[in-house]
Motif scaffolding. Structure first.
Motif, mmCIF file in Angstrom:
data_model
loop_
_atom_site.group_PDB
_atom_site.id
_atom_site.type_symbol
_atom_site.label_atom_id
_atom_site.label_comp_id
_atom_site.label_asym_id
_atom_site.label_seq_id
_atom_site.Cartn_x
_atom_site.Cartn_y
_atom_site.Cartn_z
ATOM 1 N N THR A 20 -4.640 13.964 2.040
ATOM 2 C CA THR A 20 -5.959 13.500 1.624
ATOM 3 C C THR A 20 -7.008 13.731 2.695
ATOM 4 O O THR A 20 -8.198 13.608 2.436
ATOM 5 C CB THR A 20 -5.842 12.004 1.279
ATOM 6 O OG1 THR A 20 -4.588 11.828 0.624
ATOM 7 C CG2 THR A 20 -6.931 11.551 0.352
ATOM 8 N N VAL A 50 -0.048 16.269 -1.116
ATOM 9 C CA VAL A 50 -1.474 16.582 -0.897
ATOM 10 C C VAL A 50 -1.924 15.718 0.268
ATOM 11 O O VAL A 50 -1.866 14.492 0.174
ATOM 12 C CB VAL A 50 -2.327 16.260 -2.138
ATOM 13 C CG1 VAL A 50 -3.821 16.339 -1.791
ATOM 14 C CG2 VAL A 50 -2.000 17.212 -3.289
ATOM 15 N N GLN A 86 -3.400 2.870 -6.378
ATOM 16 C CA GLN A 86 -4.846 3.140 -6.476
ATOM 17 C C GLN A 86 -5.201 4.609 -6.485
ATOM 18 O O GLN A 86 -6.375 4.950 -6.469
ATOM 19 C CB GLN A 86 -5.581 2.451 -5.315
ATOM 20 C CG GLN A 86 -5.504 3.152 -3.961
ATOM 21 C CD GLN A 86 -4.248 2.851 -3.180
ATOM 22 O OE1 GLN A 86 -3.260 2.412 -3.732
ATOM 23 N NE2 GLN A 86 -4.269 3.099 -1.877
ATOM 24 N N LYS A 87 -4.203 5.487 -6.497
ATOM 25 C CA LYS A 87 -4.529 6.916 -6.514
ATOM 26 C C LYS A 87 -4.397 7.426 -7.960
ATOM 27 O O LYS A 87 -4.848 6.746 -8.867
ATOM 28 C CB LYS A 87 -3.654 7.662 -5.511
ATOM 29 C CG LYS A 87 -3.756 7.082 -4.082
ATOM 30 C CD LYS A 87 -4.949 7.605 -3.283
ATOM 31 C CE LYS A 87 -5.085 6.914 -1.930
ATOM 32 N NZ LYS A 87 -4.705 7.713 -0.792
ATOM 33 N N ALA A 138 1.045 5.267 -4.360
ATOM 34 C CA ALA A 138 0.434 3.937 -4.371
ATOM 35 C C ALA A 138 -0.383 3.814 -5.646
ATOM 36 O O ALA A 138 -0.814 4.811 -6.224
ATOM 37 C CB ALA A 138 -0.457 3.751 -3.143
ATOM 38 N N PHE A 152 -2.277 12.094 7.190
ATOM 39 C CA PHE A 152 -1.173 11.296 6.651
ATOM 40 C C PHE A 152 0.194 11.828 7.065
ATOM 41 O O PHE A 152 1.142 11.069 7.199
ATOM 42 C CB PHE A 152 -1.312 11.129 5.138
ATOM 43 C CG PHE A 152 -2.446 10.201 4.787
ATOM 44 C CD1 PHE A 152 -2.339 8.830 5.038
ATOM 45 C CD2 PHE A 152 -3.645 10.677 4.294
ATOM 46 C CE1 PHE A 152 -3.393 7.965 4.770
ATOM 47 C CE2 PHE A 152 -4.704 9.818 4.019
ATOM 48 C CZ PHE A 152 -4.579 8.461 4.260
ATOM 49 N N SER A 203 0.840 -1.200 0.000
ATOM 50 C CA SER A 203 0.000 0.000 0.000
ATOM 51 C C SER A 203 0.876 1.252 0.000
ATOM 52 O O SER A 203 2.106 1.173 0.102
ATOM 53 C CB SER A 203 -0.856 -0.001 1.257
ATOM 54 O OG SER A 203 0.002 0.079 2.376
ATOM 55 N N GLY A 204 0.229 2.398 -0.052
ATOM 56 C CA GLY A 204 0.955 3.659 0.091
ATOM 57 C C GLY A 204 1.658 3.728 1.439
ATOM 58 O O GLY A 204 2.767 4.269 1.556
ATOM 59 N N THR A 205 1.024 3.151 2.445
ATOM 60 C CA THR A 205 1.614 3.148 3.788
ATOM 61 C C THR A 205 2.949 2.406 3.788
ATOM 62 O O THR A 205 3.905 2.830 4.444
ATOM 63 C CB THR A 205 0.613 2.508 4.776
ATOM 64 O OG1 THR A 205 -0.602 3.277 4.724
ATOM 65 C CG2 THR A 205 1.142 2.480 6.189
ATOM 66 N N MET A 248 5.556 4.627 2.373
ATOM 67 C CA MET A 248 5.986 5.606 3.381
ATOM 68 C C MET A 248 7.029 4.984 4.304
ATOM 69 O O MET A 248 8.064 5.583 4.601
ATOM 70 C CB MET A 248 4.772 6.081 4.207
ATOM 71 C CG MET A 248 3.764 6.906 3.419
ATOM 72 S SD MET A 248 2.166 7.077 4.280
ATOM 73 C CE MET A 248 2.604 8.159 5.635
ATOM 74 N N ARG A 259 0.739 10.272 10.341
ATOM 75 C CA ARG A 259 1.174 8.870 10.189
ATOM 76 C C ARG A 259 2.672 8.813 9.912
ATOM 77 O O ARG A 259 3.387 7.969 10.466
ATOM 78 C CB ARG A 259 0.378 8.213 9.058
ATOM 79 C CG ARG A 259 0.857 6.819 8.698
ATOM 80 C CD ARG A 259 -0.055 6.141 7.697
ATOM 81 N NE ARG A 259 -1.382 5.901 8.261
ATOM 82 C CZ ARG A 259 -2.380 5.303 7.615
ATOM 83 N NH1 ARG A 259 -2.204 4.868 6.378
ATOM 84 N NH2 ARG A 259 -3.544 5.121 8.189
ATOM 85 N N THR A 288 3.762 15.984 3.172
ATOM 86 C CA THR A 288 2.710 15.316 2.402
ATOM 87 C C THR A 288 2.328 16.268 1.278
ATOM 88 O O THR A 288 1.838 17.364 1.549
ATOM 89 C CB THR A 288 1.492 15.032 3.300
ATOM 90 O OG1 THR A 288 1.953 14.423 4.510
ATOM 91 C CG2 THR A 288 0.515 14.117 2.605
ATOM 92 N N ASP A 319 5.467 12.533 0.493
ATOM 93 C CA ASP A 319 4.392 11.562 0.313
ATOM 94 C C ASP A 319 3.504 12.125 -0.792
ATOM 95 O O ASP A 319 2.760 13.078 -0.576
ATOM 96 C CB ASP A 319 3.619 11.410 1.636
ATOM 97 C CG ASP A 319 2.325 10.617 1.472
ATOM 98 O OD1 ASP A 319 1.982 10.253 0.328
ATOM 99 O OD2 ASP A 319 1.656 10.382 2.501
ATOM 100 N N VAL A 365 1.172 10.334 -2.394
ATOM 101 C CA VAL A 365 0.159 9.305 -2.662
ATOM 102 C C VAL A 365 -1.099 9.911 -3.299
ATOM 103 O O VAL A 365 -1.719 9.279 -4.130
ATOM 104 C CB VAL A 365 -0.185 8.484 -1.407
ATOM 105 C CG1 VAL A 365 -1.237 7.428 -1.743
ATOM 106 C CG2 VAL A 365 1.050 7.790 -0.852
ATOM 107 N N CYS A 366 -1.438 11.145 -2.943
ATOM 108 C CA CYS A 366 -2.640 11.745 -3.547
ATOM 109 C C CYS A 366 -2.251 12.827 -4.563
ATOM 110 O O CYS A 366 -3.025 13.734 -4.844
ATOM 111 C CB CYS A 366 -3.521 12.324 -2.453
ATOM 112 S SG CYS A 366 -5.210 12.658 -3.007
HETATM 113 C C1 LIG Z 1 -4.075 7.142 0.528
HETATM 114 C C2 LIG Z 1 -2.902 7.834 1.125
HETATM 115 C C3 LIG Z 1 -1.952 7.166 1.904
HETATM 116 C C4 LIG Z 1 -2.106 5.735 2.305
HETATM 117 O O1 LIG Z 1 -2.162 4.881 1.219
HETATM 118 P P1 LIG Z 1 -2.640 3.368 1.510
HETATM 119 O O2 LIG Z 1 -2.499 2.726 0.182
HETATM 120 O O3 LIG Z 1 -4.039 3.467 2.003
HETATM 121 O O4 LIG Z 1 -1.735 2.807 2.526
HETATM 122 C C5 LIG Z 1 -0.856 7.865 2.368
HETATM 123 N N1 LIG Z 1 -0.700 9.164 2.103
HETATM 124 C C6 LIG Z 1 -1.591 9.856 1.376
HETATM 125 C C7 LIG Z 1 -1.354 11.295 1.098
HETATM 126 C C8 LIG Z 1 -2.724 9.215 0.862
HETATM 127 O O5 LIG Z 1 -3.614 9.896 0.142
#
Ligand SMILES: *Cc1c(COP(=O)(O)O)cnc(C)c1O
Length: 378
Positions: free
Chosen positions: A138, A136, A188-189, A186, A91, A64-66, A69, A94, A134, A163, A165-166
């Protein structure tokens, strides 16, 4: 069109039929010619979309994105080192927790929800080993000024980690020109795949930081374990450390090749601006406190007076799935709409989303002009 609801959350997202077709095959082996070619091509395409230097190393790992990270945290930081986290929401918090667990001495520079810390406040925490932000967040829909933060880190001799991810493959980001050290995301974004891949690109400086660690990272995220695999695939040779998500690798090569980075950034900017025009026309306000903080990949929209999260159910009843609030303590005050990836190239998906939200608002008693949202969008 099918009656399946549209998935307009900040990931997972709607994906293109071509990506879905590439994914939807009997699982190939990780040493098959098709996977080797798709893996090698994906690594090359990641450097293009990240606008990263030829000397940078892309990593593609099941997860995952996590996990991406944690990969960044574990490879550039070790116990006792001082790091700074720019906190713009859930995030970022996190990331700070991961850094604490790595044993780092973590300084967090926070801002009220919907805002980003002033650069001077971040600068006041320098020097440090690495600056984490981060791109963006989320949870708030806030986009930081990544270029300025990267420049600040460089001025103080710190590594910079974002990060994305978004944001990656959607918001403007020039890894080499801005001299950034790690940019992660990740599948799925905005990249536009099903969930399941952790993606990150590390600069030469980040790779050297890993080489210099005295306390190695967890093996499953170690650059040293994965880099030979990435290099082998890029050279179109078989390799193994841990089994890749082979169907996703086939889909990744297709997704990354669908548009170049300039087209992606332009499509997200156009869509983000159109969405903000629609929210204004519907009399809705946003969580980000200034226009320049608004991400183009998603919107964090405040419920108008008198409405609450029951609105999400009304929107779903109209065939569109949006997400609830995520910022701790404020979850019940706003909802989130993802507008990234494939949907930014399909105006009918964007219109269907705004129409469903407008109809749900009117139905719930919010005073706005029927048709105003979609008219503003256009
Ligand atoms: C979705 C997201 C994550 C976590 O991604 P996962 O695939 O759910 O672990 C981390 N950082 C940001 C900015 C995100 O949008």
């Amino acid at each position: 069109m099918s009656s399946r609801p549209l998935l307009m959350i900040p990931g997972p997202i709607e994906i293109s039929p071509a990506v879905q077709a590439a994914f939807s095959v009997a699982p190939p082996g990780h040493l098959s010619a098709a996977v080797i070619e798709a893996f090698g091509r994906s690594i090359e395409l990641m450097r293009e979309l990240w606008q990263a230097a030829p000397s940078s190393q892309p990593f593609v790992v099941a997860g995952s994105g996590t996990l991406a990270m944690d990969m960044a945290v574990q490879n550039v930081v070790e116990p006792g080192e001082r790091v700074v986290v720019v906190d713009t929401g859930y995030f970022s918090a996190r990331m700070a927790e991961m850094l604490r667990r790595r044993g780092a001495d973590v300084a967090v520079v926070a801002a009220p929800p919907g805002d980003a810390p002033a650069l001077a406040d971040v600068e006041a925490q320098m020097p440090c080993k690495a600056l984490f932000s981060t791109h963006v967040d989320t949870s708030t829909g806030v986009r930081v000024d990544a270029h300025a933060l990267a420049a600040l880190a460089r001025r103080h001799g710190a590594l910079s980690v974002f990060d994305g991810v978004c944001a990656a493959a959607a918001e403007r980001f020039e890894m080499a020109a801005w001299d950034v050290d790690v940019y992660l995301t990740a599948s799925q974004k905005a990249i536009g795949l099903p969930p399941g891949l952790a993606l990150c690109v590390a600069s030469e400086r980040a790779l050297a930081a890993r080489d210099a660690l005295r306390t190695p990272p967890m093996l499953s995220v170690d650059f040293h374990a994965w880099r030979p695999v990435m290099q082998a695939y890029e050279a179109r040779k078989p390799s193994y450390f841990a089994t890749p998500a082979t169907n996703l690798i086939l889909a990744l090569a297709v997704a990354l090749a669908e548009h170049d980075i300039a087209e992606r950034v332009e499509a997200h900017q156009r869509t983000g601006e159109a969405m903000r025009a629609a929210w204004r026309a519907l009399g809705l306000s946003l969580l980000p406190v200034r226009p320049e903080l608004c991400a183009n990949t998603m919107s964090a929209v405040c419920y108008p007076a008198g409405l609450d999260s029951a609105l999400i159910g009304r929107i779903k009843a109209r065939g569109v799935i949006v997400a609830g609030g995520l910022y701790p303590g404020l979850q019940a005050t706003y909802f989130r709409v993802g507008h990234m990836g494939y949907a930014t190239t399909r105006s009918e998906m964007i219109e269907r989303t705004v129409q469903a939200i407008e109809d749900a608002l009117i139905d719930a008693g919010h005073a706005c002009d029927r048709g105003a949202g979609v008219a503003a969008l256009r």
